[in-house]
Design an enzyme around this catalytic site. Structure first.
Site, mmCIF file in Angstrom:
data_model
loop_
_atom_site.group_PDB
_atom_site.id
_atom_site.type_symbol
_atom_site.label_atom_id
_atom_site.label_comp_id
_atom_site.label_asym_id
_atom_site.label_seq_id
_atom_site.Cartn_x
_atom_site.Cartn_y
_atom_site.Cartn_z
ATOM 1 N N LYS A 6 0.852 -1.202 0.000
ATOM 2 C CA LYS A 6 0.000 0.000 0.000
ATOM 3 C C LYS A 6 0.875 1.235 0.000
ATOM 4 O O LYS A 6 2.031 1.211 0.442
ATOM 5 C CB LYS A 6 -0.939 0.034 1.209
ATOM 6 C CG LYS A 6 -0.275 0.089 2.602
ATOM 7 C CD LYS A 6 0.087 1.477 3.088
ATOM 8 C CE LYS A 6 0.767 1.440 4.457
ATOM 9 N NZ LYS A 6 1.596 2.588 4.751
ATOM 10 N N ASP A 136 -2.776 -1.526 9.727
ATOM 11 C CA ASP A 136 -2.870 -1.561 8.260
ATOM 12 C C ASP A 136 -3.461 -2.871 7.736
ATOM 13 O O ASP A 136 -3.660 -3.005 6.526
ATOM 14 C CB ASP A 136 -1.472 -1.436 7.621
ATOM 15 C CG ASP A 136 -0.823 -0.097 7.889
ATOM 16 O OD1 ASP A 136 -1.539 0.873 8.192
ATOM 17 O OD2 ASP A 136 0.419 -0.030 7.782
HETATM 18 P P1 ATP Z 1 3.869 -0.229 8.073
HETATM 19 O O1 ATP Z 1 3.855 0.699 6.925
HETATM 20 O O2 ATP Z 1 2.632 -1.093 8.215
HETATM 21 O O3 ATP Z 1 4.293 0.355 9.369
HETATM 22 P P2 ATP Z 1 6.313 -1.300 7.049
HETATM 23 O O4 ATP Z 1 6.023 -1.488 5.610
HETATM 24 O O5 ATP Z 1 7.105 -0.097 7.427
HETATM 25 O O6 ATP Z 1 4.957 -1.349 7.830
HETATM 26 P P3 ATP Z 1 6.842 -4.096 7.277
HETATM 27 O O7 ATP Z 1 7.580 -4.497 6.042
HETATM 28 O O8 ATP Z 1 5.433 -4.492 7.389
HETATM 29 O O9 ATP Z 1 7.047 -2.551 7.569
HETATM 30 O O10 ATP Z 1 7.688 -4.690 8.497
HETATM 31 C C1 ATP Z 1 7.815 -4.100 9.767
HETATM 32 C C2 ATP Z 1 8.605 -5.077 10.654
HETATM 33 O O11 ATP Z 1 7.820 -6.248 10.854
HETATM 34 C C3 ATP Z 1 9.890 -5.551 9.987
HETATM 35 O O12 ATP Z 1 10.975 -4.813 10.454
HETATM 36 C C4 ATP Z 1 10.003 -7.012 10.371
HETATM 37 O O13 ATP Z 1 10.956 -7.184 11.392
HETATM 38 C C5 ATP Z 1 8.648 -7.400 10.949
HETATM 39 N N1 ATP Z 1 7.956 -8.498 10.193
HETATM 40 C C6 ATP Z 1 7.305 -9.522 10.727
HETATM 41 N N2 ATP Z 1 6.759 -10.304 9.786
HETATM 42 C C7 ATP Z 1 7.046 -9.773 8.609
HETATM 43 C C8 ATP Z 1 6.730 -10.134 7.252
HETATM 44 N N3 ATP Z 1 6.008 -11.224 6.937
HETATM 45 N N4 ATP Z 1 7.185 -9.330 6.280
HETATM 46 C C9 ATP Z 1 7.904 -8.216 6.597
HETATM 47 N N5 ATP Z 1 8.244 -7.847 7.843
HETATM 48 C C10 ATP Z 1 7.807 -8.605 8.852
#
Ligand code: ATP
Length: 297
Positions: A6, A136
């Protein structure tokens, strides 16, 4: 299952609530950049993750700490069943990049395991479980373009008949969302309790006019993300000089997104930015469907 990333077309952030969460008014859009999740019957539970070359080997936690384990536990507990299955995730969404890749995987896992375990969970219950997993995750189930309020977990689809083209530039190093919110609180200790409404953005997408959308894009976390990572500000300037209609930090960053006028424009901007020292530059369209089943056997 395919699970899209997203971006936030509008992210209005208010002062923290009593429970510590920040109130949000956000407009999410699901874009064509996907993690794929496969679930198979098995006697025990196992989770495997495949990462593209450009991601760090330890980017995604395994063995118990993955959000997919939590999604499976929550769904199993909701129905009083045992957690079993062989689940595999092929990642393509930048990790800790502000594109909600973990949330996308969690949403895909809820739908896949519901089917694998023959549970027939109602949509309302799935959305409720999703909200417990993360702000989210309900949007990741819904997809398309949607307004999110509360802490982002209360989602309603909005009218968006456009096809928008984005160039997505991930960073080598993630930026943890909580760190960006802490920095936002320091920089904006006088933030209002009510976040900036999304009216201008909603009007812009309803017109289908790309320049109107370019003008209306809004992210209250951008200043905090750029203050923590000044190179993001330079990247946004570089993308706009190279012809993007508008550059923006995606959610809490550090991924930056650039709005383009067409698929060709996105491809040529992507080529331009990849030649300028950014090893991974992707082009993606939105809106696309939320976490959805691709094949079933
Ligand atoms: P958001 O925008 O929802 O805050 P984000 O895109 O910044 O999220 P994600 O890639 O969802 O971040 O990951 C956040 C943290 O979640 C990562 O640093 C990781 O350690 C942990 N994590 C746990 N499971 C997963 C997964 N399946 N994929 C990615 N990260 C994961």
């Amino acid at each position: 299952m395919r699970a899209p990333a997203k971006i936030n077309l509008h992210l209005g952030v208010g002062a923290p609530r009593e429970d510590g969460y920040h109130p949000l008014v956000t407009v999410y859009q699901a874009v064509g950049l996907y993690d794929d999740l496969t679930a198979r019957q098995a006697a025990d539970w196992s989770l495997g993750v495949n990462l593209p070359d450009w991601m760090d080997d330890d980017a995604v936690p395994l063995a118990g700490d993955n959000i997919v384990d939590r999604a499976a536990d929550l769904l199993a507990a909701h129905h009083g069943v045992e957690r079993t299955g062989e689940v595999h995730i092929a990642k393509a969404i930048p990790v800790a990049g502000g594109m909600a890749g973990g949330s996308a995987d969690a949403a895909a896992a809820l739908v896949a395991l519901d089917r694998l375990w023959g549970l027939g969970t109602t949509d309302d219950d799935l959305l409720g479980l999703a909200a417990q997993l993360g702000s989210d995750v309900p949007f990741a189930l819904l997809g398309g373009t949607a307004l999110g309020v509360g802490r982002g977990e209360l989602v309603t689809p909005v009218d968006d008949r456009g096809t928008w083209w984005w160039v997505v530039v991930p960073s080598d190093t993630g930026l943890p969302t909580p760190e960006v919110y802490r920095h936002f609180d320091k920089m904006f200790s006088d933030a209002p309790s009510q976040p900036v409404p999304a009216d201008a953005l909603l009007e812009a997408i309803a017109t289908g006019d790309t320049w109107a959308l370019a003008d209306a894009l809004h992210n209250d976390l951008e200043a905090a993300a750029i203050d923590l990572r000044p190179e993001l500000g330079r990247l946004i300037e570089r993308g706009e000089e190279a012809g993007a209609l508008r550059g923006l930090v995606s959610g809490s960053g550090p991924t930056c997104v650039f709005l383009c006028g067409s698929a060709d424009h996105a491809r040529s901007l992507a080529a331009d930015l990849s030649g300028a020292g950014h090893p991974v530059v992707l082009a993606a369209n939105g809106p696309v469907a939320g976490a959805h089943l691709v094949s079933y056997a």
